[in-house]
Design a protein around this motif. Structure first.
Motif, PDB file in Angstrom:
ATOM      1  N   GLU A 170       0.824  -1.203   0.000  1.00  0.00           N
ATOM      2  CA  GLU A 170       0.000   0.000   0.000  1.00  0.00           C
ATOM      3  C   GLU A 170       0.863   1.260   0.000  1.00  0.00           C
ATOM      4  O   GLU A 170       0.561   2.240  -0.691  1.00  0.00           O
ATOM      5  CB  GLU A 170      -0.939  -0.008   1.204  1.00  0.00           C
ATOM      6  N   LYS A 171       1.938   1.240   0.760  1.00  0.00           N
ATOM      7  CA  LYS A 171       2.837   2.398   0.779  1.00  0.00           C
ATOM      8  C   LYS A 171       3.539   2.575  -0.560  1.00  0.00           C
ATOM      9  O   LYS A 171       3.789   3.702  -1.002  1.00  0.00           O
ATOM     10  CB  LYS A 171       3.861   2.246   1.907  1.00  0.00           C
ATOM     11  N   GLU A 172       3.844   1.462  -1.221  1.00  0.00           N
ATOM     12  CA  GLU A 172       4.468   1.544  -2.536  1.00  0.00           C
ATOM     13  C   GLU A 172       3.508   2.150  -3.550  1.00  0.00           C
ATOM     14  O   GLU A 172       3.912   2.967  -4.396  1.00  0.00           O
ATOM     15  CB  GLU A 172       4.933   0.158  -2.989  1.00  0.00           C
ATOM     16  N   CYS A 173       2.248   1.789  -3.481  1.00  0.00           N
ATOM     17  CA  CYS A 173       1.241   2.395  -4.364  1.00  0.00           C
ATOM     18  C   CYS A 173       1.157   3.897  -4.144  1.00  0.00           C
ATOM     19  O   CYS A 173       1.048   4.683  -5.100  1.00  0.00           O
ATOM     20  CB  CYS A 173      -0.126   1.752  -4.122  1.00  0.00           C
ATOM     21  N   GLU A 174       1.204   4.310  -2.892  1.00  0.00           N
ATOM     22  CA  GLU A 174       1.146   5.736  -2.578  1.00  0.00           C
ATOM     23  C   GLU A 174       2.396   6.459  -3.082  1.00  0.00           C
ATOM     24  O   GLU A 174       2.311   7.576  -3.611  1.00  0.00           O
ATOM     25  CB  GLU A 174       1.008   5.927  -1.066  1.00  0.00           C
ATOM     26  N   ARG A 175       3.554   5.838  -2.929  1.00  0.00           N
ATOM     27  CA  ARG A 175       4.801   6.439  -3.409  1.00  0.00           C
ATOM     28  C   ARG A 175       4.766   6.657  -4.913  1.00  0.00           C
ATOM     29  O   ARG A 175       5.086   7.739  -5.419  1.00  0.00           O
ATOM     30  CB  ARG A 175       5.990   5.538  -3.041  1.00  0.00           C
ATOM     31  N   ALA A 220       2.129   6.758  -6.837  1.00  0.00           N
ATOM     32  CA  ALA A 220       1.080   7.721  -7.187  1.00  0.00           C
ATOM     33  C   ALA A 220       1.614   9.143  -7.110  1.00  0.00           C
ATOM     34  O   ALA A 220       1.354   9.981  -7.985  1.00  0.00           O
ATOM     35  CB  ALA A 220      -0.119   7.550  -6.266  1.00  0.00           C
ATOM     36  N   GLY A 221       2.379   9.423  -6.056  1.00  0.00           N
ATOM     37  CA  GLY A 221       2.948  10.750  -5.907  1.00  0.00           C
ATOM     38  C   GLY A 221       3.902  11.117  -7.025  1.00  0.00           C
ATOM     39  O   GLY A 221       4.040  12.292  -7.379  1.00  0.00           O
ATOM     40  N   GLU A 228       1.709  11.282 -10.716  1.00  0.00           N
ATOM     41  CA  GLU A 228       0.769  12.399 -10.787  1.00  0.00           C
ATOM     42  C   GLU A 228       1.444  13.708 -11.193  1.00  0.00           C
ATOM     43  O   GLU A 228       0.781  14.671 -11.566  1.00  0.00           O
ATOM     44  CB  GLU A 228       0.054  12.558  -9.441  1.00  0.00           C
ATOM     45  N   THR A 266     -11.936   2.965 -10.145  1.00  0.00           N
ATOM     46  CA  THR A 266     -10.988   3.621  -9.251  1.00  0.00           C
ATOM     47  C   THR A 266     -10.132   4.639  -9.995  1.00  0.00           C
ATOM     48  O   THR A 266      -9.756   4.443 -11.149  1.00  0.00           O
ATOM     49  CB  THR A 266     -10.068   2.599  -8.559  1.00  0.00           C
ATOM     50  N   LYS A 278      -7.301   5.686  -8.444  1.00  0.00           N
ATOM     51  CA  LYS A 278      -5.949   5.500  -7.914  1.00  0.00           C
ATOM     52  C   LYS A 278      -5.007   5.103  -9.061  1.00  0.00           C
ATOM     53  O   LYS A 278      -5.344   4.250  -9.877  1.00  0.00           O
ATOM     54  CB  LYS A 278      -5.942   4.403  -6.855  1.00  0.00           C
ATOM     55  N   TYR A 320      -2.193   3.389  -8.876  1.00  0.00           N
ATOM     56  CA  TYR A 320      -1.666   2.039  -8.682  1.00  0.00           C
ATOM     57  C   TYR A 320      -2.520   1.297  -7.666  1.00  0.00           C
ATOM     58  O   TYR A 320      -3.045   1.895  -6.718  1.00  0.00           O
ATOM     59  CB  TYR A 320      -0.209   2.069  -8.197  1.00  0.00           C
TER      60      TYR A 320
END
Length: 231
Positions: free
Chosen positions: A94-99, A101-102, A105, A133, A135, A137
């Motif tokens: 989940e943290k990798e997806c957030e990374r 995404a940042g 984007e 979705t 998102k 990733y």
């Protein structure tokens, strides 16, 4: 042909914007396209940023099936890029997806090089794909047909060795690309090609969403197009 057209799109983007951001796929369907891109000597790769589509969760970069390993050996180590952003499936998913995404984007993707799986998947968005979705990733479950494809292509010794989860770029993020180059060779993809091109846009045939893209170029061979009407 796919590589040549994609290269032209990259050159044109660099000429107009001074840089280009692209998405690269992996798998046996992409060998020819990547090789052609490497032959295009007049691309200034130092002005290109690359993202990639998907990676297995828990698979080390040293594993033969690692998509990070695939891209580093077949592309990233052979050209000098402005930047490339690999999906690290060994990080917290989940943290990798957030990374990621940042990172993505901040970029307008010009060209996405993709394929279609034997089960119609787009990246690792297996059926039923999440078309809703936003998102960039996702953490996804890999269905048995997808895992059998990876086994059949020779990346794993047996089905039990194929991971059941992965991080995938979302359908929405792929569809945001200005251009999509979709390469789909081989007879084993023929049914998926027919389902995704001649059927309705349906999450059960994830790549059917490409019908809605304003500039998607599809490259088939005689085998993969053999079930299409009129062939």
């Amino acid at each position: 042909m796919a590589g040549e057209i994609g290269a032209s799109m990259i050159r044109n983007t660099i000429a107009s914007k001074g840089e280009a951001s692209i998405i690269l796929a992996t798998g046996t369907s992409q060998f020819e396209t990547l090789n052609q891109l490497l032959k295009e000597k007049d691309i200034d790769w130092s002005l290109v940023t690359v993202f990639h589509l998907d990676e297995y969760i828990g698979l080390p970069i040293t594993h033969p099936a690692s998509f990070r390993k695939y891209l580093k050996e077949r592309f990233f180590d052979l050209v000098e890029l402005k930047a490339y952003h690999l999906i690290n499936g060994e990080n917290d998913p989940e943290k990798e997806c957030e990374r990621l995404a940042g990172l993505i984007e901040k970029h307008a993707i010009e060209v996405a090089f993709v394929g279609i799986g034997e089960n119609g998947h787009l990246a690792f968005n297996d059926p039923p794909a999440d078309f809703g979705t936003k998102k960039p990733y996702l953490v996804v479950d890999l269905d048995e047909a997808c895992r059998k494809q990876q086994l059949g292509e020779g990346w794993f010794p047996n089905l039990e060795a194929v991971p059941e989860k992965a991080i995938s770029m979302s359908v929405h993020q792929i569809m945001k690309s200005r251009f999509i180059i979709c390469s789909v060779p081989d007879q084993r993809k023929a049914q998926a090609v027919k389902d995704c091109l001649e059927g309705e846009v349906d999450p059960m045939h994830p790549a059917s969403i490409l019908q809605n893209h304003p500039d998607c170029r599809l490259f088939l061979d005689q085998e993969s197009s053999s079930l299409l009407s009129g062939t």
